[in-house]
Design a protein around this motif. Structure first.
Motif, short mmCIF file in Angstrom:
data_model
loop_
_atom_site.label_atom_id
_atom_site.label_comp_id
_atom_site.label_asym_id
_atom_site.label_seq_id
_atom_site.Cartn_x
_atom_site.Cartn_y
_atom_site.Cartn_z
N UNK A 79 -2.76 -0.05 3.85
CA UNK A 79 -1.49 -0.36 3.20
C UNK A 79 -0.52 -1.06 4.15
N UNK A 80 -0.88 -2.28 4.57
CA UNK A 80 0.02 -3.03 5.46
C UNK A 80 0.11 -4.45 4.92
N UNK A 81 1.32 -4.83 4.48
CA UNK A 81 1.49 -6.08 3.74
C UNK A 81 1.54 -7.28 4.67
N UNK A 82 0.67 -8.26 4.38
CA UNK A 82 0.64 -9.53 5.12
C UNK A 82 1.52 -10.56 4.42
N UNK A 83 1.29 -10.74 3.12
CA UNK A 83 2.06 -11.70 2.33
C UNK A 83 2.51 -11.06 1.03
N UNK A 84 3.70 -11.47 0.60
CA UNK A 84 4.23 -11.01 -0.67
C UNK A 84 4.58 -12.25 -1.50
N UNK A 85 3.95 -12.37 -2.66
CA UNK A 85 4.20 -13.52 -3.53
C UNK A 85 4.67 -13.05 -4.90
N UNK A 86 5.98 -13.10 -5.11
CA UNK A 86 6.56 -12.68 -6.38
C UNK A 86 7.14 -13.89 -7.10
N UNK A 87 6.41 -15.01 -6.99
CA UNK A 87 6.87 -16.25 -7.61
C UNK A 87 6.82 -16.19 -9.13
N UNK A 88 7.83 -16.79 -9.77
CA UNK A 88 7.82 -17.01 -11.22
C UNK A 88 7.63 -15.73 -12.03
N UNK A 89 8.44 -14.72 -11.74
CA UNK A 89 8.36 -13.44 -12.46
C UNK A 89 9.66 -13.13 -13.19
N UNK A 90 10.61 -14.05 -13.19
CA UNK A 90 11.88 -13.81 -13.86
C UNK A 90 12.74 -12.74 -13.20
N UNK A 91 12.49 -12.48 -11.91
CA UNK A 91 13.20 -11.40 -11.22
C UNK A 91 14.67 -11.75 -11.00
N UNK A 92 15.53 -10.74 -11.13
CA UNK A 92 16.97 -10.91 -10.93
C UNK A 92 17.46 -9.93 -9.89
N UNK A 93 18.55 -10.30 -9.24
CA UNK A 93 19.16 -9.40 -8.26
C UNK A 93 19.41 -10.14 -6.96
N UNK A 94 19.76 -9.37 -5.93
CA UNK A 94 20.03 -9.92 -4.62
C UNK A 94 18.75 -9.94 -3.79
N UNK A 95 18.77 -10.69 -2.72
CA UNK A 95 17.65 -10.69 -1.78
C UNK A 95 17.41 -9.24 -1.36
N UNK A 96 16.21 -8.68 -1.57
CA UNK A 96 16.01 -7.25 -1.28
C UNK A 96 15.90 -6.97 0.23
N UNK A 97 16.93 -6.31 0.75
CA UNK A 97 16.96 -6.02 2.19
C UNK A 97 15.82 -5.08 2.60
N UNK A 98 15.31 -4.34 1.60
CA UNK A 98 14.24 -3.39 1.88
C UNK A 98 13.01 -4.08 2.47
N UNK A 99 12.91 -5.37 2.34
CA UNK A 99 11.78 -6.14 2.86
C UNK A 99 11.61 -5.89 4.37
N UNK A 100 12.70 -5.46 5.01
CA UNK A 100 12.67 -5.14 6.44
C UNK A 100 11.61 -4.10 6.76
#
Ligand code: NAG
Ligand code: NAG
Ligand code: NAG
Ligand code: NAG
Ligand code: NAG
Ligand code: NAG
Length: 218
Positions: A79-100
């Motif tokens: 469970x160790x993330x290399x890449x995250x691709x959430x393109x074209x999902x209609x997501x709303x909100x602020x840049x998620x700081x949790x990505x840290x």
């Protein structure tokens, strides 16, 4: 060692730090990566339910987050993330700081969503190892943070079609690995950074950019 130039030495120190951090994350990273994705899911509006249906945190085992939509891991059983691709999902909100807390992340694609607000001023702290970053086709506003020049592994930075304003930080010219840099269709003005590899098309449709491949600044 004696013959090593300051620059080469510096590069070695950076590479060694990078490897040390990665091996640290190899041992301790996985709990924080789960927490990272959980917090991202909670912080974004997901009107079409892409994350709701796929990102199920009940009964997590090693490798289970690697099968979530948009998640690519370093190793399928870890469970160790290399890449995250959430393109074209209609997501709303602020840049998620949790990505840290996805501490080994090298690629982030949030393109074609409805994210808004500023790009975090400490983006370099949130994404220290990012190689490709795509925030294009969203509704980010404010200035491009200077600190992005500290994301020294960046190869590709796409910020097209947002509402970014102000000047492009000249410090971006320190990003020696940057091959792709596009900021079309924003509200940017002033001199472009000294990036000889970036063509005029990458700066199209802004308020008033100048210099580099564009007409000289007056
Ligand atoms: C959790 O998943 C494992 C492996 O798939 C399964 O054996 C176990 O029954 C599951 N536990 C619950 C509570 O669903
Ligand atoms: C992310 O996914 C989209 C759609 O599947 C794809 O077009 C895009 O190339 C992917 N981005 C990256 C950085 O791989
Ligand atoms: C990262 O995770 C820790 C707990 O593991 C949490 O306390 C912290 O708030 C998280 N950071 C962010 C930016 O979400
Ligand atoms: C984009 O953000 C601006 C304010 O920054 C807001 O007025 C506008 O409605 C937003 N557009 C969309 C499509 O969310
Ligand atoms: C880049 O990182 C260094 C060291 O952490 C810091 O002192 C500097 O303020 C950062 N630069 C920007 C523009 O944030
Ligand atoms: C610039 O804007 C025009 C008019 O909206 C559009 O036709 C053109 O495709 C845009 N150029 C780029 C590079 O996006």
């Amino acid at each position: 060692m004696v013959l090593m130039s300051g620059r080469t030495f510096c590069a070695h120190v950076i590479i060694i730090n990078f490897l040390l951090l990665l091996s640290y994350n190899l041992i301790y990273g996985t709990e924080t990566d789960i927490f990272c994705l959980k917090s991202i899911k909670n912080s974004l509006e997901d009107p079409y339910g892409y994350l709701k249906s796929s990102w199920d945190f009940n009964n997590i085992t090693q490798g289970s987050i690697c099968r979530f939509t948009g998640v690519e891991c370093w190793h399928p059983n870890e469970n160790r993330v290399l890449n995250l691709n959430l393109s074209n999902m209609g997501l709303k909100g602020q840049f998620p700081r949790a990505i840290q807390n996805c501490t080994s992340l090298t690629g982030l694609d949030f393109s074609i969503n409805k994210l808004s607000g500023k790009i975090p001023a400490d983006i370099d702290v949130l994404l220290p190892f990012v190689v490709t970053l795509d925030l294009s086709y969203n509704n980010f506003s404010g200035e491009i943070p200077k600190s992005v020049a500290n994301c020294s592994y960046l190869n590709s930075l796409k910020l097209d079609r947002n509402a970014l304003s102000g000047r492009i930080p000249g410090e971006l010219s320190f990003l020696t690995r940057l091959r792709t840099f596009t900021v079309t269709n924003n509200l940017l003005r002033g001199p472009v950074p000294n990036l000889p590899q970036v063509p005029a098309e990458s700066y199209a449709n802004n308020s008033d950019l100048c210099g580099g491949p564009l007409p000289p600044c007056s």
